[in-house]
Write a protein that holds these residues in place. Structure first.
Motif, PDB file in Angstrom:
ATOM      1  N   CYS A  17       0.831  -1.212   0.000  1.00 29.89           N
ATOM      2  CA  CYS A  17       0.000   0.000   0.000  1.00 29.89           C
ATOM      3  C   CYS A  17       0.861   1.256   0.000  1.00 29.89           C
ATOM      4  N   GLY A  18       1.945   1.237   0.758  1.00 32.30           N
ATOM      5  CA  GLY A  18       2.868   2.375   0.755  1.00 32.30           C
ATOM      6  C   GLY A  18       3.487   2.599  -0.610  1.00 32.30           C
ATOM      7  N   THR A  19       3.828   1.521  -1.293  1.00 35.33           N
ATOM      8  CA  THR A  19       4.395   1.628  -2.641  1.00 35.33           C
ATOM      9  C   THR A  19       3.365   2.149  -3.621  1.00 35.33           C
ATOM     10  N   LEU A  20       2.145   1.634  -3.549  1.00 36.79           N
ATOM     11  CA  LEU A  20       1.099   2.079  -4.474  1.00 36.79           C
ATOM     12  C   LEU A  20       0.723   3.541  -4.271  1.00 36.79           C
ATOM     13  N   ILE A  21       0.885   4.039  -3.064  1.00 39.11           N
ATOM     14  CA  ILE A  21       0.578   5.441  -2.805  1.00 39.11           C
ATOM     15  C   ILE A  21       1.751   6.339  -3.203  1.00 39.11           C
ATOM     16  N   SER A  22       2.974   5.914  -2.876  1.00 36.78           N
ATOM     17  CA  SER A  22       4.121   6.791  -3.113  1.00 36.78           C
ATOM     18  C   SER A  22       4.642   6.764  -4.544  1.00 36.78           C
ATOM     19  N   ALA A  23       4.476   5.681  -5.281  1.00 27.47           N
ATOM     20  CA  ALA A  23       5.009   5.602  -6.648  1.00 27.47           C
ATOM     21  C   ALA A  23       4.405   6.649  -7.577  1.00 27.47           C
ATOM     22  N   PRO A  24       3.091   6.815  -7.640  1.00 24.39           N
ATOM     23  CA  PRO A  24       2.552   7.870  -8.522  1.00 24.39           C
ATOM     24  C   PRO A  24       2.966   9.279  -8.090  1.00 24.39           C
ATOM     25  N   LEU A  29       6.210  14.102  -9.220  1.00 21.90           N
ATOM     26  CA  LEU A  29       7.139  15.131  -8.757  1.00 21.90           C
ATOM     27  C   LEU A  29       8.429  15.160  -9.571  1.00 21.90           C
ATOM     28  N   GLU A  30       8.854  14.038 -10.101  1.00 15.30           N
ATOM     29  CA  GLU A  30      10.065  13.981 -10.920  1.00 15.30           C
ATOM     30  C   GLU A  30       9.684  13.464 -12.299  1.00 15.30           C
ATOM     31  N   ALA A  31       9.484  14.388 -13.219  1.00 13.09           N
ATOM     32  CA  ALA A  31       9.028  14.022 -14.563  1.00 13.09           C
ATOM     33  C   ALA A  31      10.161  13.489 -15.439  1.00 13.09           C
ATOM     34  N   ASN A  32      11.397  13.814 -15.129  1.00 13.08           N
ATOM     35  CA  ASN A  32      12.546  13.370 -15.917  1.00 13.08           C
ATOM     36  C   ASN A  32      12.782  11.878 -15.648  1.00 13.08           C
ATOM     37  N   LEU A  33      12.462  11.036 -16.627  1.00  8.98           N
ATOM     38  CA  LEU A  33      12.549   9.584 -16.437  1.00  8.98           C
ATOM     39  C   LEU A  33      13.984   9.067 -16.405  1.00  8.98           C
ATOM     40  N   SER A  34      14.951   9.831 -16.887  1.00 12.30           N
ATOM     41  CA  SER A  34      16.340   9.368 -16.851  1.00 12.30           C
ATOM     42  C   SER A  34      16.883   9.332 -15.426  1.00 12.30           C
ATOM     43  N   VAL A  35      16.265  10.069 -14.536  1.00 12.63           N
ATOM     44  CA  VAL A  35      16.679  10.071 -13.128  1.00 12.63           C
ATOM     45  C   VAL A  35      16.351   8.730 -12.482  1.00 12.63           C
ATOM     46  N   TRP A  36      15.324   8.045 -12.967  1.00 18.90           N
ATOM     47  CA  TRP A  36      14.857   6.806 -12.374  1.00 18.90           C
ATOM     48  C   TRP A  36      15.681   5.589 -12.786  1.00 18.90           C
ATOM     49  N   LYS A  37      16.667   5.765 -13.650  1.00 14.30           N
ATOM     50  CA  LYS A  37      17.506   4.658 -14.093  1.00 14.30           C
ATOM     51  C   LYS A  37      18.400   4.194 -12.933  1.00 14.30           C
ATOM     52  N   ILE A  38      18.364   2.890 -12.660  1.00 15.31           N
ATOM     53  CA  ILE A  38      19.145   2.329 -11.558  1.00 15.31           C
ATOM     54  C   ILE A  38      20.393   1.677 -12.142  1.00 15.31           C
ATOM     55  N   ASN A  39      21.541   2.159 -11.734  1.00 17.90           N
ATOM     56  CA  ASN A  39      22.807   1.601 -12.184  1.00 17.90           C
ATOM     57  C   ASN A  39      23.248   0.498 -11.238  1.00 17.90           C
ATOM     58  N   PRO A  40      23.841  -0.579 -11.782  1.00 21.22           N
ATOM     59  CA  PRO A  40      24.361  -1.614 -10.877  1.00 21.22           C
ATOM     60  C   PRO A  40      25.527  -1.060 -10.070  1.00 21.22           C
TER      61      PRO A  40
END
Length: 159
Positions: A17-24, A29-40
């Motif tokens: 529930c916390g994930t479903l509320i906080s993910a959207p 709040l951060e529209a730039n999708l390149s920020v969401w890239k997770i590097n190993p």
């Protein structure tokens, strides 16, 4: 926890529930999708550590404690964890030790032990009285000004 004592399922649903509320909200709040890239590397390890240990395991321990002892103990450990974090930051990270940190930790520690002591006395008295007794209580109450003999006829009210 009394109605559904499966701690792991409750913690899973809580975190879901916390994930479903906080993910959207985070995506808005951060529209730039390149920020969401997770590097190993350290970034991925940090995310996994934070998700599994900090969120999942701590929620599981709090829920398990809630099931065993009730909400009082869980709520008292929250401020006590601040004193533990301050102590560990001085020991591990080498942060400066200020008088306010020491005074706050001492006050929280005394408060913690006062609540634990009071709860132990309350449990001791509840064991003495039982669910519904057929005889009046034999031990003296905590307040010495209160006399058991004065209310010997009203002892059955608690039943």
């Amino acid at each position: 926890m009394k109605q559904y004592p499966a701690e792991v399922i409750v913690v899973f649903l809580y975190n879901l529930c916390g994930t479903l509320i906080s993910a959207p909200v985070c995506l808005l709040l951060e529209a730039n999708l390149s920020v969401w890239k997770i590097n190993p590397g350290i970034t991925l390890i940090t995310i996994i550590y934070s998700g599994v240990l900090c969120t999942g395991l701590s929620s599981l321990v709090h829920t398990w404690g809630l099931h065993l002892k009730g909400p009082l103990y869980i709520s008292i450990f929250k401020p006590f964890s601040i004193a533990i974090a301050a102590t560990l930051s001085v020991i591990i990270l080498g942060d400066a030790l200020y008088l306010g940190i020491v005074m706050g930790a001492v006050i929280l520690t005394f408060g913690f032990y006062a609540v634990i002591w009071g709860k132990a006395k309350e449990n001791e008295l509840s064991e003495d009285f039982g669910e519904c007794r057929t005889q009046p209580p034999s031990k003296a109450p905590l307040l010495h000004s209160y006399r058991v003999e004065d209310n010997i006829d009203n002892w059955y009210i608690d039943c």
